[in-house]
Design a protein around this motif. Structure first.
Motif, PDB file in Angstrom:
ATOM      1  N   VAL A  76      39.789   4.922 -41.322  1.00 48.02           N
ATOM      2  CA  VAL A  76      39.463   4.779 -39.766  1.00 48.02           C
ATOM      3  C   VAL A  76      40.587   4.029 -39.250  1.00 48.02           C
ATOM      4  O   VAL A  76      41.584   4.569 -38.818  1.00 48.02           O
ATOM      5  CB  VAL A  76      37.894   4.402 -39.925  1.00 48.02           C
ATOM      6  CG1 VAL A  76      37.581   4.707 -38.335  1.00 48.02           C
ATOM      7  CG2 VAL A  76      37.031   5.008 -40.754  1.00 48.02           C
ATOM      8  N   THR A  77      40.254   2.881 -39.048  1.00 45.99           N
ATOM      9  CA  THR A  77      41.412   1.866 -38.437  1.00 45.99           C
ATOM     10  C   THR A  77      41.644   0.670 -39.372  1.00 45.99           C
ATOM     11  O   THR A  77      42.406  -0.301 -39.056  1.00 45.99           O
ATOM     12  CB  THR A  77      40.774   1.266 -37.381  1.00 45.99           C
ATOM     13  OG1 THR A  77      39.515   0.435 -37.480  1.00 45.99           O
ATOM     14  CG2 THR A  77      40.571   2.293 -36.042  1.00 45.99           C
ATOM     15  N   ASN A 131      33.865  -3.646 -36.717  1.00 49.00           N
ATOM     16  CA  ASN A 131      34.104  -3.576 -35.334  1.00 49.00           C
ATOM     17  C   ASN A 131      32.757  -2.732 -34.693  1.00 49.00           C
ATOM     18  O   ASN A 131      32.618  -3.140 -33.446  1.00 49.00           O
ATOM     19  CB  ASN A 131      35.392  -3.112 -34.907  1.00 49.00           C
ATOM     20  CG  ASN A 131      36.420  -4.339 -35.005  1.00 49.00           C
ATOM     21  OD1 ASN A 131      36.107  -5.348 -35.456  1.00 49.00           O
ATOM     22  ND2 ASN A 131      37.560  -3.603 -35.487  1.00 49.00           N
ATOM     23  N   VAL A 132      32.400  -1.913 -35.170  1.00 48.40           N
ATOM     24  CA  VAL A 132      31.428  -0.743 -34.744  1.00 48.40           C
ATOM     25  C   VAL A 132      30.233  -1.551 -34.879  1.00 48.40           C
ATOM     26  O   VAL A 132      29.388  -1.678 -35.756  1.00 48.40           O
ATOM     27  CB  VAL A 132      31.267   0.418 -35.321  1.00 48.40           C
ATOM     28  CG1 VAL A 132      30.312   1.487 -34.911  1.00 48.40           C
ATOM     29  CG2 VAL A 132      32.765   1.144 -35.287  1.00 48.40           C
ATOM     30  N   LYS A 133      29.469  -1.806 -33.589  1.00 47.91           N
ATOM     31  CA  LYS A 133      27.995  -2.244 -33.353  1.00 47.91           C
ATOM     32  C   LYS A 133      27.057  -1.310 -33.772  1.00 47.91           C
ATOM     33  O   LYS A 133      26.242  -1.424 -34.143  1.00 47.91           O
ATOM     34  CB  LYS A 133      27.976  -2.825 -32.059  1.00 47.91           C
ATOM     35  CG  LYS A 133      26.718  -4.050 -31.991  1.00 47.91           C
ATOM     36  CD  LYS A 133      26.303  -4.307 -30.417  1.00 47.91           C
ATOM     37  CE  LYS A 133      25.121  -4.709 -30.493  1.00 47.91           C
ATOM     38  NZ  LYS A 133      24.056  -4.273 -29.351  1.00 47.91           N
ATOM     39  N   SER A 134      27.317  -0.025 -32.867  1.00 44.47           N
ATOM     40  CA  SER A 134      26.157   1.013 -33.231  1.00 44.47           C
ATOM     41  C   SER A 134      27.017   2.290 -33.350  1.00 44.47           C
ATOM     42  O   SER A 134      28.018   2.365 -32.598  1.00 44.47           O
ATOM     43  CB  SER A 134      25.282   1.128 -32.058  1.00 44.47           C
ATOM     44  OG  SER A 134      25.938   1.419 -30.778  1.00 44.47           O
ATOM     45  N   PHE A 135      26.648   3.436 -33.859  1.00 39.29           N
ATOM     46  CA  PHE A 135      27.133   4.693 -33.919  1.00 39.29           C
ATOM     47  C   PHE A 135      26.339   5.772 -33.861  1.00 39.29           C
ATOM     48  O   PHE A 135      25.184   5.577 -34.587  1.00 39.29           O
ATOM     49  CB  PHE A 135      27.892   4.623 -35.469  1.00 39.29           C
ATOM     50  CG  PHE A 135      28.749   6.062 -35.670  1.00 39.29           C
ATOM     51  CD1 PHE A 135      29.931   6.560 -35.065  1.00 39.29           C
ATOM     52  CD2 PHE A 135      27.916   7.292 -36.195  1.00 39.29           C
ATOM     53  CE1 PHE A 135      30.496   7.549 -35.336  1.00 39.29           C
ATOM     54  CE2 PHE A 135      28.369   8.322 -36.506  1.00 39.29           C
ATOM     55  CZ  PHE A 135      29.758   8.505 -35.969  1.00 39.29           C
ATOM     56  N   SER A 195      35.790  -1.519 -40.657  1.00 36.80           N
ATOM     57  CA  SER A 195      36.502  -2.651 -39.901  1.00 36.80           C
ATOM     58  C   SER A 195      35.644  -3.642 -39.664  1.00 36.80           C
ATOM     59  O   SER A 195      35.610  -4.849 -39.267  1.00 36.80           O
ATOM     60  CB  SER A 195      37.264  -1.822 -38.743  1.00 36.80           C
ATOM     61  OG  SER A 195      36.198  -1.575 -37.751  1.00 36.80           O
ATOM     62  N   LEU A 226      44.750   4.392 -45.042  1.00 32.51           N
ATOM     63  CA  LEU A 226      44.109   4.061 -43.976  1.00 32.51           C
ATOM     64  C   LEU A 226      42.893   4.476 -43.659  1.00 32.51           C
ATOM     65  O   LEU A 226      42.632   5.980 -43.789  1.00 32.51           O
ATOM     66  CB  LEU A 226      44.996   4.380 -42.538  1.00 32.51           C
ATOM     67  CG  LEU A 226      44.566   4.408 -41.244  1.00 32.51           C
ATOM     68  CD1 LEU A 226      44.456   2.726 -40.784  1.00 32.51           C
ATOM     69  CD2 LEU A 226      45.272   5.001 -40.209  1.00 32.51           C
ATOM     70  N   ASP A 229      32.376   2.670 -41.139  1.00 41.74           N
ATOM     71  CA  ASP A 229      33.584   2.074 -40.566  1.00 41.74           C
ATOM     72  C   ASP A 229      33.884   0.771 -41.371  1.00 41.74           C
ATOM     73  O   ASP A 229      33.123  -0.169 -41.055  1.00 41.74           O
ATOM     74  CB  ASP A 229      33.325   2.180 -39.049  1.00 41.74           C
ATOM     75  CG  ASP A 229      34.741   1.197 -38.482  1.00 41.74           C
ATOM     76  OD1 ASP A 229      35.811   1.331 -39.342  1.00 41.74           O
ATOM     77  OD2 ASP A 229      34.702   0.870 -37.229  1.00 41.74           O
ATOM     78  N   VAL A 259      33.179   6.101 -46.642  1.00 40.89           N
ATOM     79  CA  VAL A 259      33.800   6.532 -44.843  1.00 40.89           C
ATOM     80  C   VAL A 259      33.534   8.169 -44.728  1.00 40.89           C
ATOM     81  O   VAL A 259      33.391   8.340 -43.697  1.00 40.89           O
ATOM     82  CB  VAL A 259      35.327   6.027 -45.038  1.00 40.89           C
ATOM     83  CG1 VAL A 259      36.283   6.839 -44.143  1.00 40.89           C
ATOM     84  CG2 VAL A 259      35.749   4.500 -44.739  1.00 40.89           C
ATOM     85  N   TRP A 260      33.891   8.821 -45.949  1.00 40.54           N
ATOM     86  CA  TRP A 260      34.015  10.298 -45.844  1.00 40.54           C
ATOM     87  C   TRP A 260      32.591  11.140 -45.887  1.00 40.54           C
ATOM     88  O   TRP A 260      32.572  12.250 -45.445  1.00 40.54           O
ATOM     89  CB  TRP A 260      35.006  10.876 -46.864  1.00 40.54           C
ATOM     90  CG  TRP A 260      36.434  10.430 -46.621  1.00 40.54           C
ATOM     91  CD1 TRP A 260      37.129   9.750 -47.366  1.00 40.54           C
ATOM     92  CD2 TRP A 260      37.204  10.707 -45.441  1.00 40.54           C
ATOM     93  NE1 TRP A 260      38.212   9.523 -46.851  1.00 40.54           N
ATOM     94  CE2 TRP A 260      38.372  10.206 -45.679  1.00 40.54           C
ATOM     95  CE3 TRP A 260      36.921  11.672 -44.433  1.00 40.54           C
ATOM     96  CZ2 TRP A 260      39.494  10.508 -44.594  1.00 40.54           C
ATOM     97  CZ3 TRP A 260      38.062  11.749 -43.548  1.00 40.54           C
ATOM     98  CH2 TRP A 260      39.330  11.254 -43.747  1.00 40.54           C
ATOM     99  N   ASN A 275      29.815   8.224 -42.322  1.00 40.88           N
ATOM    100  CA  ASN A 275      30.191   7.739 -40.954  1.00 40.88           C
ATOM    101  C   ASN A 275      30.340   6.163 -41.138  1.00 40.88           C
ATOM    102  O   ASN A 275      30.380   5.395 -39.971  1.00 40.88           O
ATOM    103  CB  ASN A 275      29.186   8.013 -39.839  1.00 40.88           C
ATOM    104  CG  ASN A 275      29.283   9.500 -39.728  1.00 40.88           C
ATOM    105  OD1 ASN A 275      29.952  10.315 -39.582  1.00 40.88           O
ATOM    106  ND2 ASN A 275      27.826   9.996 -39.894  1.00 40.88           N
TER     107      ASN A 275
END
Lengths: 71, 266
Positions: free
Chosen positions: B117-118, B239-243, B237, B115, B235, B229-230, B233
């Protein structure tokens, strides 16, 4: 007739576009003071939020764990 | 109409059968518990800790984090009870962090799932030929006489201590292929150390490493995504528009590189 079709399309498309533009803001505050600010296009479920929090907590806060046997 | 209904129910029945057969691969007879110490930053002292179960059945085994297993069970129960997300977050903190990967080993292949993140991924690979080199060195672990064996795998040199007193050709992570159970294994840099801490007779279902909501990818791609991922940052998926990441003083530290040591380099 054309105007009616155009009007109906606008009525249907506008809410869809507005929905697509909808943004959700989340702040995951970790125990070591770092905060991950995340913006998404969908509302996260409780499980998703927990997965993100777990990931960020481990990623940023558990880099150094004291172990007296460490070389 | 009757035929249509018959085929619909037949399809439904067969689909259910398939899901069930994918999920449970057998039943375990033994459970071996391994303490795992791993480094995330080669420049710093100290290890992260995890605890793994190796559930072993007839020619099949499942390796997974005990921490993650307990945490996931508690989380599922609290979510089902409709508990507040912040309350669950606090409750789960006591468990610590367990690695999310699951490894199912058969004589023919290894199924690895994780897994990130999501996002859930899995890949399959043929059981590796570890080409163990047996050494004369011996030691005792939990009262069992052990012999040393060395191999190269995933870009690292691994030293294993196995015992023929437990004639099961298995071990922690993906390792197997010795004439007895591996009780301890570590890489030459001592970044990863798995050591047996207990064992018991145990009869639990051996579940497949992946389910219907997992994405199949190849190992190379998994290693690439995992690295990002590690360290970045990332993701997967989408789904993240901004971080953005800030430290305790509110300064932006999004681009600060995060140290990471992968267990397999390739």
């Amino acid at each position: 007739m054309k105007k009616l079709i155009l009007l109906s399309l606008i009525i249907i498309i506008l809410p869809i576009m507005a929905l697509a533009q909808q943004e959700y803001y989340y702040a995951f505050m970790t125990t070591c003071g770092r905060t991950a600010w995340v913006t998404t296009h969908h509302e996260m479920s409780a499980e998703e939020q927990l997965l993100y929090y777990d990931h960020y907590e481990h990623l940023y806060c558990e880099l150094q764990v004291f172990d007296p046997d460490a070389p | 109409m009757k035929y249509k209904l018959f085929f619909f129910f037949a399809f439904l029945f067969l689909s259910c059968q398939q899901v069930t057969s994918q999920d449970t691969l057998g039943t375990s007879t033994h459970r071996f518990q391994y303490a795992c110490k791993y480094k995330r930053d080669s420049l710093k002292k100290g290890y992260n800790n995890d605890l793994f179960f190796l559930d072993r059945g007839n020619n099949i085994s499942r390796f997974y984090s005990r921490i993650e297993y307990l945490k996931d069970s508690a989380k599922t129960a609290m979510l089902a009870a409709g508990e507040n997300v912040y309350v669950i977050q606090e409750e789960l903190r006591v468990y610590g962090y367990g690695k999310k990967y699951v490894i199912v080993k058969t004589p023919e292949e290894i199924v690895f799932s994780d897994l990130l993140v999501t996002s859930r991924f899995y890949y399959k690979e043929p059981t590796p030929d570890f080409q163990w080199s047996l050494k004369q060195d011996t030691c005792s672990i939990l009262g069992y006489p052990c012999q040393k064996a060395v191999c190269q795998y995933g870009g690292r040199v691994w030293t294993a201590w196995f015992t023929t007193h437990i004639p099961i050709s298995d071990g922690p992570y993906k390792f197997s292929g010795l004439p007895g159970l591996i009780l301890k294994i570590s890489d030459e840099d001592q970044f990863f150390i798995f050591e047996l801490s207990g064992m018991e007779d145990c009869h639990v279902p051996l579940l497949q490493a992946y389910g219907h909501n997992y994405n199949k990818i190849d190992k190379k791609r998994y290693l690439q995504i995992s690295y990002r991922v590690w360290t970045e940052n990332f993701d997967p998926s989408g789904n993240v528009k901004s971080f953005r990441l800030t430290d305790a003083q509110g300064r932006d530290v999004t681009d600060v590189k995060i140290p990471y040591i992968p267990i397999e380099l390739y």
